[in-house]
Motif scaffolding. Structure first.
Motif, PDB file in Angstrom:
ATOM      1  N   GLU A  10       0.811  -1.218   0.000  1.00 37.43           N
ATOM      2  CA  GLU A  10       0.000   0.000   0.000  1.00 37.43           C
ATOM      3  C   GLU A  10       0.848   1.274   0.000  1.00 37.43           C
ATOM      4  N   ASP A  11       1.968   1.251   0.731  1.00 40.33           N
ATOM      5  CA  ASP A  11       2.771   2.471   0.858  1.00 40.33           C
ATOM      6  C   ASP A  11       3.776   2.641  -0.275  1.00 40.33           C
ATOM      7  N   LEU A  12       4.277   1.516  -0.810  1.00 37.31           N
ATOM      8  CA  LEU A  12       5.349   1.601  -1.800  1.00 37.31           C
ATOM      9  C   LEU A  12       4.958   1.023  -3.159  1.00 37.31           C
ATOM     10  N   GLY A  13       4.043   0.071  -3.157  1.00 41.31           N
ATOM     11  CA  GLY A  13       3.528  -0.453  -4.418  1.00 41.31           C
ATOM     12  C   GLY A  13       4.452  -1.370  -5.175  1.00 41.31           C
ATOM     13  N   ARG A  14       5.562  -1.747  -4.567  1.00 45.91           N
ATOM     14  CA  ARG A  14       6.502  -2.605  -5.289  1.00 45.91           C
ATOM     15  C   ARG A  14       7.449  -3.299  -4.318  1.00 45.91           C
ATOM     16  N   CYS A  15       8.035  -4.389  -4.790  1.00 43.36           N
ATOM     17  CA  CYS A  15       9.137  -5.053  -4.092  1.00 43.36           C
ATOM     18  C   CYS A  15      10.007  -5.689  -5.154  1.00 43.36           C
ATOM     19  N   ASP A  16      11.255  -5.256  -5.224  1.00 45.82           N
ATOM     20  CA  ASP A  16      12.177  -5.735  -6.247  1.00 45.82           C
ATOM     21  C   ASP A  16      13.147  -6.783  -5.707  1.00 45.82           C
ATOM     22  N   VAL A  17      13.483  -6.664  -4.434  1.00 42.64           N
ATOM     23  CA  VAL A  17      14.424  -7.606  -3.805  1.00 42.64           C
ATOM     24  C   VAL A  17      13.897  -7.959  -2.423  1.00 42.64           C
ATOM     25  N   LEU A  18      13.918  -9.241  -2.125  1.00 41.53           N
ATOM     26  CA  LEU A  18      13.622  -9.719  -0.774  1.00 41.53           C
ATOM     27  C   LEU A  18      14.863 -10.392  -0.218  1.00 41.53           C
ATOM     28  N   VAL A  19      15.336  -9.921   0.932  1.00 42.96           N
ATOM     29  CA  VAL A  19      16.443 -10.571   1.629  1.00 42.96           C
ATOM     30  C   VAL A  19      15.870 -11.271   2.851  1.00 42.96           C
ATOM     31  N   ASN A  20      15.758 -12.586   2.759  1.00 42.77           N
ATOM     32  CA  ASN A  20      15.294 -13.405   3.885  1.00 42.77           C
ATOM     33  C   ASN A  20      16.468 -13.627   4.835  1.00 42.77           C
ATOM     34  N   ASN A  21      16.561 -12.770   5.831  1.00 42.12           N
ATOM     35  CA  ASN A  21      17.683 -12.868   6.765  1.00 42.12           C
ATOM     36  C   ASN A  21      17.261 -13.339   8.150  1.00 42.12           C
ATOM     37  N   ALA A  22      15.993 -13.156   8.508  1.00 36.74           N
ATOM     38  CA  ALA A  22      15.542 -13.554   9.848  1.00 36.74           C
ATOM     39  C   ALA A  22      15.797 -15.044  10.060  1.00 36.74           C
ATOM     40  N   GLY A  23      16.405 -15.365  11.179  1.00 36.63           N
ATOM     41  CA  GLY A  23      16.724 -16.763  11.474  1.00 36.63           C
ATOM     42  C   GLY A  23      17.554 -16.843  12.735  1.00 36.63           C
ATOM     43  N   GLY A  24      18.145 -17.994  12.961  1.00 44.19           N
ATOM     44  CA  GLY A  24      19.011 -18.135  14.119  1.00 44.19           C
ATOM     45  C   GLY A  24      19.058 -19.550  14.644  1.00 44.19           C
ATOM     46  N   ALA A  25      19.973 -19.769  15.586  1.00 42.35           N
ATOM     47  CA  ALA A  25      20.168 -21.070  16.218  1.00 42.35           C
ATOM     48  C   ALA A  25      19.923 -20.935  17.712  1.00 42.35           C
ATOM     49  N   LEU A  26      19.473 -22.027  18.301  1.00 37.93           N
ATOM     50  CA  LEU A  26      19.334 -22.106  19.755  1.00 37.93           C
ATOM     51  C   LEU A  26      19.937 -23.415  20.233  1.00 37.93           C
ATOM     52  N   GLY A  27      20.934 -23.309  21.102  1.00 40.54           N
ATOM     53  CA  GLY A  27      21.519 -24.490  21.710  1.00 40.54           C
ATOM     54  C   GLY A  27      22.469 -25.247  20.803  1.00 40.54           C
ATOM     55  N   ALA A  28      23.210 -26.160  21.423  1.00 46.99           N
ATOM     56  CA  ALA A  28      24.139 -27.028  20.696  1.00 46.99           C
ATOM     57  C   ALA A  28      24.081 -28.425  21.314  1.00 46.99           C
ATOM     58  N   ASP A  29      22.866 -28.857  21.628  1.00 50.60           N
ATOM     59  CA  ASP A  29      22.679 -30.150  22.288  1.00 50.60           C
ATOM     60  C   ASP A  29      22.795 -31.300  21.297  1.00 50.60           C
TER      61      ASP A  29
END
Length: 266
Positions: free
Chosen positions: A89-108
């Motif tokens: 609605e605000d920008l009307g476009r998306c040219d690149v998506l960087v999927n960076n959200a993530g992470g690790a928990l523990g080393a069991d």
């Protein structure tokens, strides 16, 4: 009464024009690789939409790069829907998506696995990536030259002791990226997976649940990659000509040859 040729019609709402600059969306953008990628893409001429849960830090990064901060929890479908609605609605476009959200928990070990940790890793790394990608695909296709750049890990390429939960999640992300590449063949969207090794960010602090001593020990005696190193790679991939698709990149520090093989100075 007017005849059919003179019916009154309700005025049509004017559509907001597309943003004049290409738009890049970066998830997990409040710190680390996400924040550095936002800066790099802004420098490359993109208007950056930054998404993350930590609103205060997100706003700081967005202000510094002249971007748009929008709260985002990739594990919550309603949050993803609201985020993408803002982009549309605000920008009307998306040219690149960087999927960076993530992470690790523990080393069991598998024998001692904390399944709550495993569930979180799957939710944020795999399902979070699916949610955001799926929701933004129409805009990416509509751009005529979209890109999906997903930050994976060396853990997506090799299993290692204590890494089973994170391995499973990142192997899943890798499979997702490779299938998406196949399924989008013929569409104007490129798909890239960037798999870094050791990167000194908050990653290890999160993995070891705030244990600063354990987190610091990961980088003892070695110069790891920086968030800016990975971000520069994101920028390079995003700015290749439209006919060039960089499918996969493995990034390691000079003194790291695999997930667990690292040369450390005494």
């Amino acid at each position: 009464m007017l005849d059919d040729g003179h019916r009154r019609t309700r005025p049509q709402a004017l559509e907001k024009p597309m943003h004049p600059h290409p738009v890049a969306v970066v998830t997990g953008a409040s710190s680390g690789i996400g924040a550095a990628s936002a800066r790099a893409l802004s420098d490359a001429g993109y208007h950056v939409v930054l998404g993350a849960r930590r609103a205060d830090k997100l706003a700081e990064v967005a202000s510094a790069v002249g971007g748009t901060a929008v709260a985002l929890d990739v594990t919550d479908q309603a949050s993803v829907d609201a985020f993408v609605a803002r982009v549309r609605e605000d920008l009307g476009r998306c040219d690149v998506l960087v999927n960076n959200a993530g992470g690790a928990l523990g080393a069991d070990s598998v024998a001692e696995a904390n399944l709550d940790d495993w569930q979180w890793m799957y939710d944020v790394n795999v399902l979070g990536t699916v949610r955001v990608t799926q929701a933004l695909l129409p805009l990416l296709i509509g751009s005529g030259d979209g890109q999906v750049i997903t930050i994976g890990s060396v853990a997506a390429r090799e299993a290692y002791e204590g890494g089973a939960g994170y391995n499973a999640a990142k192997f899943g992300v890798a499979a997702l990226s490779r299938v998406l590449r196949i399924e989008l063949l013929g569409q104007p969207v490129r798909v890239c997976e960037i798999d870094p090794g050791m990167v000194e960010t908050e990653f290890s602090l999160v993995r070891f649940k705030g244990d600063a001593q354990k987190a610091a020990a990961v980088y003892d005696g070695v110069t790891p990659l920086s968030a800016e190193d990975v971000a520069e790679t994101v920028r390079w991939v995003a700015t290749r000509p439209a006919h060039v698709n960089i499918d996969q990149i493995l990034m390691l520090a000079r003194d790291q040859s695999s997930a667990k093989v690292v040369h450390r100075q005494a």
